[in-house]
Design an enzyme around this catalytic site. Sequence first.
Site, PDB file in Angstrom:
ATOM      1  CG  HIS A 268      -1.915  -1.159   1.184  1.00  0.00           C
ATOM      2  ND1 HIS A 268      -2.702  -1.515   0.108  1.00  0.00           N
ATOM      3  CD2 HIS A 268      -2.158  -2.087   2.150  1.00  0.00           C
ATOM      4  CE1 HIS A 268      -3.391  -2.591   0.404  1.00  0.00           C
ATOM      5  NE2 HIS A 268      -3.087  -2.969   1.628  1.00  0.00           N
ATOM      6  CG  ASP A 319      -5.374  -6.191  -0.031  1.00  0.00           C
ATOM      7  OD1 ASP A 319      -5.433  -7.095   0.821  1.00  0.00           O
ATOM      8  OD2 ASP A 319      -5.251  -5.001   0.274  1.00  0.00           O
TER       9      ASP A 319
END
Length: 453
Positions: A268, A319
Amino acid sequence: MSALFARHALLAGGWERDVLLEWDVRGDLTKVAPEASPPLGVARADYVLPGMINLHSHAFQRAIGGLTERAGSGPDSFWTWRDLMYRVANRITPEQMEAVAAQLYAECLRHGYTAVCEFHYVQRAPGGHLYGHPAETAQRIAQAAHETGIGVTLLPVMYAYAGFNDTPLRQDQERFRTDPAQVLRIVDALEPLRGPHLEVGAAPHSLRAVSASQLRELAQALPAGRPLHIHIAEQQLEVAQCVEATGMRPVDYLMEQVDVDARWCLVHATHLSDGERDRIAASGAVAGLCPTTEANLGDGLFPLSPYIAAGGRFGIGSDSHVSQSPVEELRWLEYGQRLAHQRRNIAVHGEERDVGAFLWQQALAGGAQAAGRRLGVLAQGRRADLLVLDSAHPNLDGVPPHEVLGRFLFSGNDNLVRDVLAGGHWVVQGGRHKAQDAIAQRYKAAARTLHAH
């Protein structure tokens, strides 16, 4: 020896014509020869790409896709989503985890991922007690990868605290509890599975979930060269908590504790100062970007353009698996930047002015690095992981090779992946996974039980 003749194949230096690809029984490419003559009896294809690497996955979360899209009584965020996700994390059994992972991996393969990095943190049984085998759930993930044919990098997660300042875990986090010694026992238990198709690294979950001493202990004890992944700076609240607890922003604090180098993937890294952004780029680490999940959770936008200008490496992951398509990840990586900057064609650098080509090649390189496996390039000695695109589809019919990636990534929503070779085995043909129906039946049975009220 097996072979494929590609009229056009994307190699490290760009598109080449009439490429003969050969691979051995281990699944490694032994020959990649442009300007070759087509041998008799060898299968042919028009457009061939290296398979993409999915560098960040929580496989069990595939089971909650679309089930968290109802607003609560107050503002919804990552943190309210997490509470809903924990309900499934605390119910799922090892058998269900394997069924869900197999469904996910078959879908990923059909859409063009040929490898995945599994950031695996559900280590204990419901209630928090240890399984008899330390790698019980991780081995279920490995079995799902083996069944589907996707290559996997297993990343057992260290998760010791609920927040900064060693805040004790909540009851609904007890399934995740691990310390450095326990993670290393899982790594050791997985050692016999390591090979060309499977690597084992480790992952401190986040700065809020481990202490500085635990972070250093795990990084130092993991065998040299193994991948290390960590969630970092995903949410602004997390950044503020890090500053309050340590006096430093997350990336700066991480780099004060450990030597962040090319074996690290910083997942991220959404909310960075300019200095942190440039420190990641200079370190050689990979930024693990997951645009569909980051959008779904309302995380924010990564500073892609200045990061590229600083020479930063990046890859993509799905994810939470609201999407299983590398096309969608890369499309929204670019589109998010266009919306933020109100201009077009942002992901380019130097002489590479083609957005599709730049995104695909850079994500291949970053993903291969994050996976710690010989992936991402159609070259001798690399894994035979490749995609055959559907040249009969109207979006690709008669298209010159320099336009293929632009059409593939930025035109329509049909899946243009026809066949997929992973580790030297055809796992998808004609758009269908080799075990698609059986895997789907097991997934549906697991999901019905998992979501039963």
